[in-house]
Design an enzyme around this catalytic site. Structure first.
Site, short mmCIF file in Angstrom:
data_model
loop_
_atom_site.label_atom_id
_atom_site.label_comp_id
_atom_site.label_asym_id
_atom_site.label_seq_id
_atom_site.Cartn_x
_atom_site.Cartn_y
_atom_site.Cartn_z
N ARG A 29 2.12 6.50 -9.29
CA ARG A 29 1.56 6.73 -7.87
C ARG A 29 0.36 7.03 -7.41
O ARG A 29 0.50 6.00 -6.85
CB ARG A 29 2.84 7.93 -7.93
CG ARG A 29 2.85 8.34 -6.46
CD ARG A 29 4.02 9.74 -6.65
NE ARG A 29 3.47 9.67 -4.77
CZ ARG A 29 4.21 9.78 -3.74
NH1 ARG A 29 5.90 8.93 -4.09
NH2 ARG A 29 4.49 10.74 -2.33
N VAL A 62 3.51 6.91 2.97
CA VAL A 62 4.21 7.13 1.10
C VAL A 62 5.22 8.10 1.16
O VAL A 62 5.09 9.24 1.13
CB VAL A 62 3.56 6.84 0.28
CG1 VAL A 62 4.53 6.70 -1.10
CG2 VAL A 62 2.99 5.15 0.39
N SER A 63 6.48 7.95 1.46
CA SER A 63 7.67 8.88 1.76
C SER A 63 7.17 10.20 0.06
O SER A 63 6.75 9.50 -0.95
CB SER A 63 9.18 8.30 1.40
OG SER A 63 8.91 7.56 2.06
N ALA A 64 7.56 11.41 -0.21
CA ALA A 64 7.76 12.60 -0.01
C ALA A 64 9.02 11.78 -1.70
O ALA A 64 9.50 11.11 -1.48
CB ALA A 64 8.49 13.65 -0.13
N GLN A 68 12.37 10.31 -2.12
CA GLN A 68 12.27 8.54 -3.27
C GLN A 68 13.01 9.08 -4.58
O GLN A 68 14.41 7.61 -4.32
CB GLN A 68 11.04 7.78 -4.01
CG GLN A 68 9.96 7.60 -2.34
CD GLN A 68 8.70 7.51 -2.39
OE1 GLN A 68 8.30 8.30 -3.80
NE2 GLN A 68 8.08 6.48 -2.02
#
Ligand SMILES: C[S@@+](CC[C@H](N)C(=O)[O-])C[C@H]1O[C@@H](n2cnc3c(N)ncnc32)[C@H](O)[C@@H]1O
Length: 394
Positions: A29, A62-64, A68
Site C-alpha cells: 500500500r 485513497v480510502s481507508a 476498501q
C-alpha cells in the site's frame, strides 16, 4: 493492518474473503501513497487525503483499508471477472487486479486528470499497468471495458446513473456509497432485469461525486437565532415559513427508554427514522452563532424531522453508572409535545421490531417505472431512479 481488519467485530469484516485478504497481503500500500509515512499508509481505519480544492475541500483520497476491503467483499469478486472502479487512487485498482487475476480485466475511471495521471504512474511503477485508467465523468460509465461483472463506486453518489445498470452483466454487482435522506450507506446490489436488489448496506463516508450527477442538499436556516440549519436531500418542506416561530417556543424534551450500548451499531436506527419519518432531515448548528437553543450531541450531525410548524431532533444521554446511552427527542413548535411523541414512537418501534435485524431491503428501479407498480413501503424518487425501502415485517 490485515490482522486488524480480520479482527472479529470489525465493520464489514464478515465480507472479507480469503481472496481479498490475500490481495491485501500482496499489494504494498505504501508504494501507492508516496504522500504518507508508513504508519499513515497502513492505518487500517484512516483514509489518506490526496487532493484539496479551494472551494470544495477534499476532492480525492485513497480510502481507508477497512472501507476498501469491505466494498471488495460486498462486490463478491471472482477470478476472471471484468470490473469497473469509479474514482481512482491506484491502490484499490491494484487490489482488484490481484483478486480477478490475469484472466480478469480492471478499468478505473476518474473525472480529475491529476488523479488519473497519479494513478497511472503508480500502477505502472507497481507492475499493474494492465489496469485501464480512463479520465471521464463516470456518470456515463465507461464503454471501453463494458460489460462489467462488478462496478465499485468509490465516491459518494446521490443517484444511480442509467449507464451503471446498463453496463452491468445480467446478475452483475454494483457497490455504491449511496446517499438517501442525508445518510450514506455502502450498498451492495445485484442486477436483476434492469433493477437492482440490495444484499448489504453498511455505514461509510466518501468525498462526493462531481460532474453531471452532482447533487446538493436544500439547506433551510431557521429564522430566529440563526444557528440552526436543516438539510433536506430530496423533499424539502413546501411551506418553510411555518417554521419561522418554532424556535421561539420552549423546548420539549422526551426520553424514550430505548438504551443502547456505546459500541452497538445503530445504523439501522438511522435508516429506520430516515425511511419512516416524513420530513426527515439532518440538523447542523453553526458554532459561531450557537445560543444554546438546541443541544444536540454533535453540532455537525443530528437526525431531525419537521412537520408543519414543528421540528424535532434526536439526542442521547448517558445512563448513570452504566455503559449505556438513552435516546431522547427535543422538539419545538406549536404542537411540539405531540410531535416529540410521534418521533419517540418511531425510536421505540425500531427497538421493538428492527433492532439487531438485517435492515431494509433496498431496490433501485429506473425512474420510468410507474410508482404505483412498486410494491415497497417507501419510495424515494431521484433524477434517474426510484430507490425503495422495505423493512422486514416483525
Ligand atoms: C475516494 S477517491 C477514490 C479512491 C480510490 N478508489 C482508492 O484507491 O481508494 C474518490 C474519487 O472520485 C472521483 N470522482 C468524483 N466524481 C467523479 C465522477 N463523476 N466521475 C469519476 N470520478 C469521480 C474524485 O476525483 C476522487 O478522486
Amino acid at each position: 493492518m490485515v490482522a486488524e481488519l480480520c479482527r472479529p467485530g470489525t465493520v464489514g469484516g464478515e465480507f472479507l474473503s480469503p481472496r481479498v485478504e490475500q490481495a491485501l497481503r500482496t499489494v504494498p500500500r505504501h508504494l501507492f501513497i508516496p504522500e504518507a509515512d508508513l504508519e499513515q499508509a497502513y492505518a487500517p481505519f484512516s483514509p489518506v487525503m490526496t487532493k484539496r480544492d479551494e472551494e470544495q475541500g477534499y476532492v480525492s483520497s485513497v480510502s481507508a483499508p477497512q472501507i476498501q476491503a469491505m466494498m471488495l467483499g460486498q462486490a463478491d469478486l471472482r477470478p476472471g471477472q471484468r470490473v469497473l472502479e469509479v474514482g481512482s487512487g491506484g491502490y484499490n485498482a491494484a487490489l482488484i487486479a490481484e483478486v480477478v487475476g490475469p484472466e480478469g480485466e480492471v478499468t478505473t475511471v476518474d473525472i480529475d486528470p491529476d488523479i488519473t495521471a497519479r494513478a497511472r504512474e503508480l500502477l505502472a511503477a507497481g507492475g499493474y499497468d494492465r489496469v485501464r485508467v480512463v479520465t471521464a465523468d463516470a456518470a456515463q460509465g465507461v464503454e471501453e471495458g463494458a460489460s462489467y461483472d462488478a462496478i465499485i463506486v468509490t465516491a459518494g453518489a446521490w443517484d444511480v446513473p442509467p449507464a451503471w445498470i446498463e453496463q452491468l452483466t445480467e446478475g452483475g454487482r454494483l457497490v455504491v456509497p449511496l446517499r438517501v435522506r442525508g445518510l450514506t450507506r455502502s450498498i451492495g446490489f445485484v442486477e436483476h432485469d434492469g433493477s437492482l436488489h440490495s444484499t448489504s448496506a453498511l455505514m461509510c463516508g466518501f468525498v462526493p461525486m462531481r460532474g453531471a450527477d452532482d447533487h446538493r442538499e436544500t439547506l433551510l436556516r431557521l429564522r430566529g437565532t440563526g444557528e440552526i440549519v436543516l438539510s433536506f436531500d430530496e423533499e424539502a418542506p413546501e411551506e418553510p415559513h411555518l417554521l419561522d416561530h418554532a424556535v421561539r417556543t420552549p423546548r420539549v424534551e422526551l426520553w424514550t427508554g430505548v438504551r443502547v450500548t456505546l459500541r452497538e451499531l445503530i445504523d439501522t436506527l438511522q435508516l429506520y427514522l430516515a425511511t419512516t419519518l416524513p420530513g426527515f432531515c439532518v440538523m447542523t448548528v453553526d458554532p459561531a452563532l450557537d445560543t444554546g437553543t438546541v443541544a444536540p450531541n454533535s453540532t455537525r450531525f443530528a437526525m431531525a424531522a419537521v412537520e408543519g410548524g414543528d421540528f424535532a431532533y434526536l439526542v442521547t444521554r448517558r445512563v448513570e453508572g452504566e455503559e449505556l446511552v438513552e435516546y431522547g427527542v427535543h422538539a419545538f413548535g406549536p404542537t411540539a409535545e405531540e410531535f416529540a411523541e410521534r418521533v419517540g414512537l418511531r425510536v421505540r418501534e425500531w427497538d421493538r421490531d428492527q433492532r439487531g435485524g438485517p435492515g431494509p431491503e433496498i431496490r433501485v428501479y429506473p425512474v420510468s417505472v410507474p410508482v404505483d407498480r412498486l410494491p415497497e413501503d417507501l419510495v424515494v424518487t431521484k433524477r434517474h431512479t426510484h430507490v425503495t425501502f422495505s423493512w422486514p415485517t416483525p
